[in-house]
Structures are given as structure tokens and as C-alpha cells.
Write a protein that holds these residues in place. Structure first.
Motif, PDB file in Angstrom:
ATOM      1  N   ALA A  99      36.475  56.185  44.682  1.00 52.01           N
ATOM      2  CA  ALA A  99      35.335  55.674  43.906  1.00 52.01           C
ATOM      3  C   ALA A  99      35.764  55.313  42.487  1.00 52.01           C
ATOM      4  CB  ALA A  99      34.219  56.721  43.878  1.00 52.01           C
ATOM      5  N   PHE A 100      36.621  56.129  41.896  1.00 56.78           N
ATOM      6  CA  PHE A 100      37.099  55.861  40.542  1.00 56.78           C
ATOM      7  C   PHE A 100      37.880  54.554  40.483  1.00 56.78           C
ATOM      8  CE2 PHE A 100      40.581  56.543  37.358  1.00 56.78           C
ATOM      9  CZ  PHE A 100      39.792  56.462  36.229  1.00 56.78           C
ATOM     10  N   SER A 101      38.766  54.331  41.430  1.00 55.30           N
ATOM     11  CA  SER A 101      39.550  53.095  41.466  1.00 55.30           C
ATOM     12  C   SER A 101      38.660  51.878  41.690  1.00 55.30           C
ATOM     13  CB  SER A 101      40.608  53.178  42.580  1.00 55.30           C
ATOM     14  OG  SER A 101      41.536  54.213  42.324  1.00 55.30           O
ATOM     15  N   ALA A 102      37.711  51.995  42.617  1.00 60.65           N
ATOM     16  CA  ALA A 102      36.826  50.870  42.917  1.00 60.65           C
ATOM     17  C   ALA A 102      35.943  50.519  41.722  1.00 60.65           C
ATOM     18  CB  ALA A 102      35.961  51.203  44.130  1.00 60.65           C
ATOM     19  N   LEU A 103      35.418  51.527  41.035  1.00 57.83           N
ATOM     20  CA  LEU A 103      34.543  51.265  39.888  1.00 57.83           C
ATOM     21  C   LEU A 103      35.318  50.659  38.718  1.00 57.83           C
ATOM     22  CD1 LEU A 103      32.289  54.451  39.980  1.00 57.83           C
ATOM     23  CD2 LEU A 103      31.595  52.096  40.434  1.00 57.83           C
ATOM     24  N   ARG A 104      36.551  51.079  38.534  1.00 60.38           N
ATOM     25  CA  ARG A 104      37.383  50.457  37.498  1.00 60.38           C
ATOM     26  C   ARG A 104      37.568  48.975  37.778  1.00 60.38           C
ATOM     27  NH1 ARG A 104      42.703  53.463  37.952  1.00 60.38           N
ATOM     28  NH2 ARG A 104      43.490  51.740  36.653  1.00 60.38           N
ATOM     29  N   ALA A 105      37.902  48.669  39.023  1.00 59.80           N
ATOM     30  CA  ALA A 105      38.112  47.265  39.390  1.00 59.80           C
ATOM     31  C   ALA A 105      36.827  46.468  39.257  1.00 59.80           C
ATOM     32  CB  ALA A 105      38.642  47.190  40.826  1.00 59.80           C
ATOM     33  N   LEU A 106      35.702  47.041  39.663  1.00 57.53           N
ATOM     34  CA  LEU A 106      34.417  46.337  39.575  1.00 57.53           C
ATOM     35  C   LEU A 106      34.065  46.014  38.132  1.00 57.53           C
ATOM     36  CD1 LEU A 106      31.828  45.316  40.939  1.00 57.53           C
ATOM     37  CD2 LEU A 106      30.908  47.632  40.737  1.00 57.53           C
ATOM     38  N   ALA A 107      34.208  47.000  37.256  1.00 54.43           N
ATOM     39  CA  ALA A 107      33.891  46.775  35.845  1.00 54.43           C
ATOM     40  C   ALA A 107      34.814  45.737  35.218  1.00 54.43           C
ATOM     41  CB  ALA A 107      33.988  48.098  35.077  1.00 54.43           C
ATOM     42  N   LEU A 108      36.102  45.815  35.530  1.00 51.08           N
ATOM     43  CA  LEU A 108      37.063  44.877  34.953  1.00 51.08           C
ATOM     44  C   LEU A 108      36.850  43.456  35.472  1.00 51.08           C
ATOM     45  CD1 LEU A 108      40.180  47.193  35.087  1.00 51.08           C
ATOM     46  CD2 LEU A 108      39.168  46.260  33.011  1.00 51.08           C
ATOM     47  N   CYS A 109      36.505  43.332  36.751  1.00 43.91           N
ATOM     48  CA  CYS A 109      36.217  41.991  37.297  1.00 43.91           C
ATOM     49  C   CYS A 109      35.018  41.363  36.602  1.00 43.91           C
ATOM     50  CB  CYS A 109      35.963  42.091  38.804  1.00 43.91           C
ATOM     51  SG  CYS A 109      37.434  42.289  39.814  1.00 43.91           S
ATOM     52  N   ARG A 110      34.019  42.158  36.295  1.00 44.33           N
ATOM     53  CA  ARG A 110      32.832  41.626  35.643  1.00 44.33           C
ATOM     54  C   ARG A 110      33.125  41.197  34.211  1.00 44.33           C
ATOM     55  NH1 ARG A 110      29.970  39.084  37.410  1.00 44.33           N
ATOM     56  NH2 ARG A 110      28.055  39.650  36.312  1.00 44.33           N
ATOM     57  N   LEU A 111      34.153  41.792  33.605  1.00 42.77           N
ATOM     58  CA  LEU A 111      34.538  41.382  32.251  1.00 42.77           C
ATOM     59  C   LEU A 111      35.081  39.961  32.228  1.00 42.77           C
ATOM     60  CD1 LEU A 111      36.268  44.551  30.771  1.00 42.77           C
ATOM     61  CD2 LEU A 111      33.956  43.741  30.399  1.00 42.77           C
ATOM     62  N   ARG A 112      35.651  39.537  33.347  1.00 40.43           N
ATOM     63  CA  ARG A 112      36.194  38.182  33.437  1.00 40.43           C
ATOM     64  C   ARG A 112      35.152  37.197  33.950  1.00 40.43           C
ATOM     65  NH1 ARG A 112      40.502  36.436  30.947  1.00 40.43           N
ATOM     66  NH2 ARG A 112      40.832  34.923  32.614  1.00 40.43           N
ATOM     67  N   ASP A 113      33.891  37.626  33.958  1.00 41.56           N
ATOM     68  CA  ASP A 113      32.797  36.786  34.450  1.00 41.56           C
ATOM     69  C   ASP A 113      33.012  36.342  35.887  1.00 41.56           C
ATOM     70  OD1 ASP A 113      31.355  36.934  32.100  1.00 41.56           O
ATOM     71  OD2 ASP A 113      32.396  35.230  31.213  1.00 41.56           O
ATOM     72  N   VAL A 114      33.647  37.208  36.664  1.00 40.99           N
ATOM     73  CA  VAL A 114      33.807  36.932  38.089  1.00 40.99           C
ATOM     74  C   VAL A 114      32.450  37.058  38.763  1.00 40.99           C
ATOM     75  CG1 VAL A 114      34.916  37.728  40.230  1.00 40.99           C
ATOM     76  CG2 VAL A 114      36.178  37.769  38.068  1.00 40.99           C
ATOM     77  N   GLN A 115      32.180  36.208  39.737  1.00 43.00           N
ATOM     78  CA  GLN A 115      30.918  36.276  40.450  1.00 43.00           C
ATOM     79  C   GLN A 115      30.715  37.666  41.038  1.00 43.00           C
ATOM     80  OE1 GLN A 115      30.948  33.119  43.335  1.00 43.00           O
ATOM     81  NE2 GLN A 115      30.614  31.511  41.814  1.00 43.00           N
ATOM     82  N   VAL A 116      29.451  38.092  41.054  1.00 40.82           N
ATOM     83  CA  VAL A 116      29.138  39.465  41.461  1.00 40.82           C
ATOM     84  C   VAL A 116      29.673  39.768  42.853  1.00 40.82           C
ATOM     85  CG1 VAL A 116      27.281  41.094  41.955  1.00 40.82           C
ATOM     86  CG2 VAL A 116      27.094  39.558  39.989  1.00 40.82           C
ATOM     87  N   TRP A 117      29.473  38.853  43.796  1.00 43.28           N
ATOM     88  CA  TRP A 117      29.905  39.131  45.164  1.00 43.28           C
ATOM     89  C   TRP A 117      31.422  39.222  45.270  1.00 43.28           C
ATOM     90  CZ3 TRP A 117      33.057  36.066  48.150  1.00 43.28           C
ATOM     91  CH2 TRP A 117      33.277  34.742  47.726  1.00 43.28           C
ATOM     92  N   LYS A 118      32.133  38.440  44.451  1.00 41.22           N
ATOM     93  CA  LYS A 118      33.587  38.522  44.464  1.00 41.22           C
ATOM     94  C   LYS A 118      34.061  39.845  43.855  1.00 41.22           C
ATOM     95  CE  LYS A 118      34.537  33.535  44.238  1.00 41.22           C
ATOM     96  NZ  LYS A 118      35.193  32.451  43.463  1.00 41.22           N
ATOM     97  N   ALA A 119      33.426  40.257  42.752  1.00 40.67           N
ATOM     98  CA  ALA A 119      33.792  41.526  42.122  1.00 40.67           C
ATOM     99  C   ALA A 119      33.540  42.689  43.077  1.00 40.67           C
ATOM    100  CB  ALA A 119      32.992  41.715  40.832  1.00 40.67           C
TER     101      ALA A 119
END
Length: 317
Positions: A99-119
Motif C-alpha cells: 500500500a505504501f509503494s502504491a500510494l507513493r506512485a499514485l501521488a507522484l503520478c498526479r503531480l505530473r498531471d497524469v490522467q487519473v485512470w493512468k495514475a
């Protein structure tokens, strides 16, 4: 006594493995207990006296599941757990780390304005890779899959793959965006912590998992124990690094909120405050990222600054 007999040699090897396993277990217990006492003051400061957030939940689950599992070995001779209870406590650690790894990746993807479904897709892939040891161990417990080299190699290879994806997302997000390395003179920023601790976590876990795979394939544990003893230290070190990671982020979070709004958003370099607290609680309240080559819309910058000032005022009240 003739020790050349195959049975006697196997017995000696079994006893030797048992001694090594006991020594490794004692060393890992000492490491966990020492780290718990060493980090207790920071835990109280950054987590106990603050409201419950996603970061607090992750930290407490990571820290105390590992501590309980360690204490179990100390008292197992007096209060033995059932096989199911023992393995449930052990495997729950992997769910927290996934969960920790997945949430880190999710938050970082959103910083790059990646589409929600892709993040979310990236985070899901990372979570599924990091959680692979759980179903494999469950199948081994119910004896549907034998304890052998292949199962251990698959488990560790999946963990390495998850760590590789997370560190690639981290480097792509923070390095390419030109994230600043300090919130103010002498202080580390969220970007600095994410890069430093994320890279350290990746290197340490990759080395340990790769070493575990190599020693298992070479049957370093012997014919009786076909897997290596590296996991005795891998799990405590994983918990240790995750706890330190979250403590460092909370430390920067507190320093950031103690600054004035102008310090939060104005660095003199056209910096922007990017909020991703909603992703993982207070895992990272803000990252000061230097403006890219094309820059960002000034209206968006003003709205972000106004929102940050409002957040600080609410906390002050």
C-alpha cells in the motif's frame, strides 16, 4: 563417530542451519527493538499528538505489526500462536508495504498531471507486484504450492519489479520537473526526501532481494532449508526504512507548515506549491517544484498560492 554417513552429515547440516537461523533471528530482534527505542521520540512528536491521517495509519501499522511479530518470537515458547495467526501477522506486513509503494506512485503520478485512470493503473500494477508474496505464502501454508526455489524467486522478483517502477516514477516526476532541494536555507524539501529516501529504499531492497534470490538458487540454506536466511533481515529492514521515510516526510511537513505562506510558495525561482495531501494524508503536504521551461499559467499559480494561504490560516486557527 563416523561422520561420513549421509544420514549423519544431513543431521549435522540441519543442526548447523538451525544454529545460523537462531543467530539471525536474535540479531533481527535486537535490530527491531533498538530501532523502536531510537525512533520513539520522533514517533510521539510527529504521529501520536497529531490527528489521524493516511500517513499516521501507514506508520503505525508498519511499525507495530513488525514489533508484534518480533515480540512473538521472544514469547513464542510461553504463548505460542497457531500457524494461521503467525503467518497472518507476518504477511500483513507485506500488505502495508504494498500500500505504501502504491500510494507513493499514485501521488507522484498526479503531480505530473497524469490522467487519473493512468495514475491509478500504475499504482494498481505496483500494488499487485508488491503483494505477490502474500498469495504465494498462503498457497504454501495450505500446501498447494511446495516450498521451493521457484516460489521464493518469483516472490522476490515481483518485489524488485515493484520497487523499480516506484523509483522510475519518482525520478521521472521529481528530476524532470526540476523539484527544488530545499524549502528554505538549510532545510530539506519534500522533493529532497522523496528522492533521497526513495532511492535509498530502492537500493537497499533491491540488493537484499537480489541477494536472497542468488543464495536461494545456490541453496545456501542447505537441502533442508532451500531458501536463504536473508529474509530474516529483509523484513525488519523494510519496516525500518518505511518508518524512517514517513518520519522524514512528517518532519518536513511540520517545518513547512511552521513557515509563513510567502515562504511556502515564494522561492524566487517561480516555484509552485503542489498539493497531494489528499492522496496519502499528510505523507507530503506540499512539494516545491521549480517551474518548467514553458512555465505554468499565472492564474493557476495565484489560485494555488491562495489555497495554500487558506490552509495555513485554518491550521493556525
Amino acid at each position: 563417530m563416523d561422520t561420513s554417513s549421509p544420514d549423519i552429515s544431513a543431521l549435522i547440516a540441519d543442526l548447523n542451519n538451525g544454529i545460523i537461523s537462531s543467530y539471525c533471528g536474535i540479531a533481527s530482534i535486537a535490530l527491531v527493538l533498538f530501532e523502536y527505542l531510537l525512533l520513539l521520540r520522533e514517533e510521539v512528536t510527529y504521529f501520536w499528538i497529531r490527528k489521524l491521517t493516511g500517513a499516521t495509519s501507514l506508520f503505525l501499522a508498519n511499525r507495530y505489526i513488525t514489533l508484534l511479530f518480533t515480540l512473538y518470537f521472544l514469547i513464542s515458547g510461553f504463548f505460542p500462536l497457531t500457524t494461521v495467526e503467525r503467518h497472518a501477522l507476518d504477511l500483513s506486513q507485506y500488505a502495508v508495504w504494498a500500500a505504501f509503494s502504491a500510494l507513493r506512485a499514485l501521488a507522484l503520478c498526479r503531480l505530473r498531471d497524469v490522467q487519473v485512470w493512468k495514475a491509478r493503473a500504475v499504482a494498481l500494477v505496483i500494488f499487485l507486484l508488491a503483494i505477490v508474496p502474500v498469495p504465494i505464502n498462503i498457497l504454501q501454508i495450505v500446501q498447494m504450492v511446495p516450498v521451493e526455489d521457484a516460489s521464493s524467486v518469483v516472490s522476490r522478483a515481483s518485489l524488485i519489479s515493484a520497487d523499480v517502477l516506484v523509483i522510475l516514477v519518482t525520478w521521472y516526476t521529481l528530476v524532470r520537473s526540476g523539484a527544488s532541494t530545499q524549502t528554505k536555507i538549510g532545510r530539506a524539501s519534500f522533493a529532497d526526501v522523496l528522492l533521497r529516501d526513495g532511492s535509498l529504499y530502492f537500493l537497499a531492497m533491491s540488493v537484499l532481494n537480489a541477494l536472497h534470490i542468488a543464495l536461494t538458487v545456490l541453496e545456501f540454506g542447505g537441502p533442508v532449508t532451500p531458501v536463504s536466511f536473508v529474509t530474516t533481515f529483509t523484513d525488519p529492514l523494510t519496516s525500518l526504512l518505511v518508518s524512517r521515510f514517513l518520519v522524514h516526510l512528517q518532519s518536513v511537513n511540520r517545518d513547512t507548515h511552521s513557515d509563513s505562506p510567502s515562504t511556502l510558495t515564494g522561492t524566487g525561482l517561480g516555484a509552485e506549491t503542489i498539493r497531494f495531501e489528499r492522496m496519502v494524508g499528510s505523507l507530503g503536504a506540499s512539494i516545491n517544484a521549480v517551474e518548467g521551461e514553458d512555465g505554468e499559467d499565472e492564474d493557476w499559480y495565484d489560485d494555488t498560492r491562495a489555497g495554500t494561504e487558506a490552509d495555513v490560516e485554518l491550521e493556525d486557527n
